[in-house]
Design a protein around this motif. Structure first.
Motif, PDB file in Angstrom:
ATOM      1  N   LEU A  48       1.014  -1.282   0.162  1.00 50.38           N
ATOM      2  CA  LEU A  48       0.059  -0.116  -0.043  1.00 50.38           C
ATOM      3  C   LEU A  48       0.986   1.262  -0.084  1.00 50.38           C
ATOM      4  CD1 LEU A  48      -3.241   0.830   0.108  1.00 50.38           C
ATOM      5  CD2 LEU A  48      -2.565   1.163   2.760  1.00 50.38           C
ATOM      6  N   GLU A 124     -14.470   9.700   1.257  1.00 49.06           N
ATOM      7  CA  GLU A 124     -13.613   9.111   0.336  1.00 49.06           C
ATOM      8  C   GLU A 124     -12.287  10.022   0.321  1.00 49.06           C
ATOM      9  OE1 GLU A 124     -15.750   7.944  -3.030  1.00 49.06           O
ATOM     10  OE2 GLU A 124     -16.731   6.341  -2.011  1.00 49.06           O
ATOM     11  N   ASP A 127      -6.829   7.125   2.222  1.00 53.17           N
ATOM     12  CA  ASP A 127      -6.220   5.887   1.582  1.00 53.17           C
ATOM     13  C   ASP A 127      -6.115   4.873   2.784  1.00 53.17           C
ATOM     14  OD1 ASP A 127      -6.474   7.243  -0.959  1.00 53.17           O
ATOM     15  OD2 ASP A 127      -4.307   8.262  -0.311  1.00 53.17           O
ATOM     16  N   SER A 152     -11.367   6.010   0.800  1.00 49.85           N
ATOM     17  CA  SER A 152     -11.338   5.974  -0.688  1.00 49.85           C
ATOM     18  C   SER A 152     -11.494   4.685  -1.030  1.00 49.85           C
ATOM     19  CB  SER A 152     -10.086   6.817  -1.125  1.00 49.85           C
ATOM     20  OG  SER A 152      -8.933   5.737  -0.908  1.00 49.85           O
ATOM     21  N   PRO A 153     -12.152   4.263  -2.128  1.00 52.93           N
ATOM     22  CA  PRO A 153     -12.127   2.845  -2.821  1.00 52.93           C
ATOM     23  C   PRO A 153     -10.931   2.100  -2.700  1.00 52.93           C
ATOM     24  CG  PRO A 153     -13.702   4.429  -4.075  1.00 52.93           C
ATOM     25  CD  PRO A 153     -13.001   5.263  -2.993  1.00 52.93           C
ATOM     26  N   ASN A 154     -10.993   1.106  -2.205  1.00 49.19           N
ATOM     27  CA  ASN A 154      -9.860   0.238  -1.957  1.00 49.19           C
ATOM     28  C   ASN A 154      -8.801   0.663  -0.810  1.00 49.19           C
ATOM     29  OD1 ASN A 154     -10.130  -1.614  -4.142  1.00 49.19           O
ATOM     30  ND2 ASN A 154      -9.520  -0.034  -5.684  1.00 49.19           N
ATOM     31  N   LEU A 156      -7.813   1.128   3.209  1.00 47.08           N
ATOM     32  CA  LEU A 156      -7.541   0.108   4.199  1.00 47.08           C
ATOM     33  C   LEU A 156      -7.850   0.592   5.648  1.00 47.08           C
ATOM     34  CD1 LEU A 156      -6.349  -2.906   5.152  1.00 47.08           C
ATOM     35  CD2 LEU A 156      -4.155  -1.971   5.083  1.00 47.08           C
ATOM     36  N   TRP A 275     -10.790  -3.895   3.958  1.00 48.36           N
ATOM     37  CA  TRP A 275     -10.536  -2.985   2.920  1.00 48.36           C
ATOM     38  C   TRP A 275     -12.168  -2.534   2.318  1.00 48.36           C
ATOM     39  CZ3 TRP A 275      -5.955  -2.104   0.801  1.00 48.36           C
ATOM     40  CH2 TRP A 275      -4.891  -2.903   1.056  1.00 48.36           C
ATOM     41  N   LYS A 276     -11.926  -1.330   2.038  1.00 49.69           N
ATOM     42  CA  LYS A 276     -13.310  -0.661   1.451  1.00 49.69           C
ATOM     43  C   LYS A 276     -13.296  -1.176  -0.052  1.00 49.69           C
ATOM     44  CE  LYS A 276     -15.585   3.313   0.533  1.00 49.69           C
ATOM     45  NZ  LYS A 276     -16.017   5.097   0.885  1.00 49.69           N
ATOM     46  N   PRO A 277     -14.370  -1.759  -0.409  1.00 50.33           N
ATOM     47  CA  PRO A 277     -14.479  -2.062  -1.612  1.00 50.33           C
ATOM     48  C   PRO A 277     -14.506  -1.008  -2.661  1.00 50.33           C
ATOM     49  CG  PRO A 277     -16.451  -2.733  -0.704  1.00 50.33           C
ATOM     50  CD  PRO A 277     -15.412  -2.185   0.372  1.00 50.33           C
ATOM     51  N   THR A 278     -14.265  -1.250  -4.160  1.00 55.08           N
ATOM     52  CA  THR A 278     -14.580  -0.122  -5.079  1.00 55.08           C
ATOM     53  C   THR A 278     -15.760   0.447  -5.193  1.00 55.08           C
ATOM     54  OG1 THR A 278     -12.674  -1.373  -5.942  1.00 55.08           O
ATOM     55  CG2 THR A 278     -13.964   0.150  -7.329  1.00 55.08           C
ATOM     56  N   THR A 280     -19.165   0.224  -2.649  1.00 54.49           N
ATOM     57  CA  THR A 280     -19.629  -0.068  -1.383  1.00 54.49           C
ATOM     58  C   THR A 280     -21.255  -0.378  -1.548  1.00 54.49           C
ATOM     59  OG1 THR A 280     -18.044   1.272  -0.350  1.00 54.49           O
ATOM     60  CG2 THR A 280     -20.041   0.654   0.918  1.00 54.49           C
TER      61      THR A 280
END
Length: 303
Positions: A48, A124, A127, A152-154, A156, A275-278, A280
């Motif tokens: 990351l 978002e 990161d 943000s998407p993806n 952690l 993880w936050k998925p792309t 949600t």
């Protein structure tokens, strides 16, 4: 917050306790530093390169410095509920050099005194969220909702907290003295994973380990807990000071755990990341999930 679960300490009491402990925290926080080091060892296995990082619960800044060293090009926002902790952490960070000050460069680390359950941070915009031993003072589900919002998407979320076996000897000893709560109720590792899934995080990974610290006498353990601000601030705690007779009852009750001349204090340390998925998945007002059409087609094999 006034509608917190009765097993959770009131926010104002937590703030007051940690404000009072800022000057003594580093003297007693060797366990907190050790767990922070182990958290960063786990981070070694994750690829990351975050541009924006949020630290939940910076305390006096030990993990803050490690984050800044690990990700020297990232912007870092470090938050803590206690003003005194934020000031102590800011004072321990490296200062801008002369040239940076002349060029009026802003610092990479920004300290914000705020509650992790209500973050003044845009959606978002982060990161990576790191948190070392803070969630046990919070409504975990509320913090998880805030985390999924600001990531943000993806992005952690990675954290440590304490599990239910933490200070089990102290809990058992106090039960011999009275029925009032004296030690926090800690969330089970599996329940934490369920909360992360419920708040739309993907692939939560949870594990735990037990750390036992030994003491010659009980008052040393209680002094350390007070020194880091972790003494009893539960809403239904006993009022007033403990009298000599009740103190002796507590000491005798704890003595039943003495082994090899030492009194043990158990800590169940929980490590987690998710993880936050792309995309949600959003929930409708009746609690059902709203799935984008393209994702639904992939799920049923139409695309």
């Amino acid at each position: 917050m006034t509608d917190r679960h009765p097993t959770l300490p009131l926010t104002r009491n937590v703030r007051r306790s940690f404000n009072s402990a800022a000057a003594t925290y580093d003297e007693h926080a060797f366990l907190q530093r050790e767990i922070a080091d182990r958290l960063f060892e786990r981070l070694d296995y994750i690829k990351l390169t975050p541009q924006r990082i949020l630290e939940l619960g910076c305390g006096t800044g030990y993990a803050t410095r490690k984050i800044a060293e690990r990700f020297p090009n990232a912007q870092l926002v470090a938050v803590d509920l206690a003003e005194s902790m934020c000031r102590a952490a800011a004072a321990q960070q490296p200062r801008l050099g002369l040239m940076s000050r002349l060029l009026q460069k802003s610092p990479r680390i920004h300290f914000v005194c705020t509650n992790g359950e209500s973050l003044p941070i845009a959606d978002e915009s982060v990161d990576l969220i790191l948190s070392n031993l803070t969630l046990q003072w919070c409504d975990v589900e509320v913090v998880a909702r805030e985390a999924i919002r600001v990531l943000s998407p993806n992005g952690l979320l990675m954290f440590t907290t304490f599990g239910p076996d933490t200070l089990k000897e102290l809990k058992a000893a106090f039960r011999q003295v009275d029925d009032a709560p004296h030690v926090n109720t800690f969330t089970d590792m599996h329940d934490l994973g369920d909360i992360l899934l419920h708040t739309s995080f993907a692939d939560p990974v949870m594990d735990q380990e037990t750390i036992t610290i030994t003491y010659g006498e009980l008052k040393t353990l209680l002094r350390e807990l007070k020194g880091i601000g972790a003494h009893n601030v539960l809403p239904n705690r006993s009022a007033g000071l403990m009298g000599r007779a009740r103190w002796q009852e507590l000491v005798i009750a704890y003595e039943a755990f003495r082994q090899n001349g030492k009194l043990p204090a158990t800590y169940e340390v929980v490590y987690g990341h998710a993880w936050k998925p792309t995309h949600t998945q959003r929930k409708t007002i009746d609690g059902q999930q709203a799935i984008p059409l393209g994702q639904f087609k992939r799920m049923v094999g139409l695309s």
